[in-house]
Design a protein around this motif. Structure first.
Motif: not given
Length: 88
Positions: A22-25, A70-72, A76-79
């Protein structure tokens, strides 16, 4: 929910891979779609997609704001990804 003890490793690996992929995408295309350009539906400005040439110029001054945003948003995307994969 509940998880049987013998499935713990599989669940942990799946959640870790969800976060890593998810982080890479999100870095490569997600952030650009979410925040790029004037289009009200989907982003299309190349400056917000990963590895853009403007990021490496000496005149570029984000002062960490781009990375913090980006990190914030990535969290949410990872959760969301781990919640969906937990329901499967």
């Amino acid at each position: 929910g509940t998880v049987r003890a013998k499935k713990t490793k599989n669940i942990l690996i799946k959640n870790l891979l969800d976060a890593c992929v998810g982080a890479i995408v999100w870095y490569l295309i997600g952030f650009g779609f979410a925040y790029g350009g004037d289009n009200g539906f989907i982003g299309n400005a190349p400056a917000n997609f990963a590895i853009h040439g403007q990021d490496w110029l000496s005149t570029y001054t984000s002062e960490g704001y781009d990375w913090a945003t980006w990190f914030f948003q990535f969290t949410f995307a990872a959760a969301a990804a781990t919640i969906v994969s937990g329901g499967v």
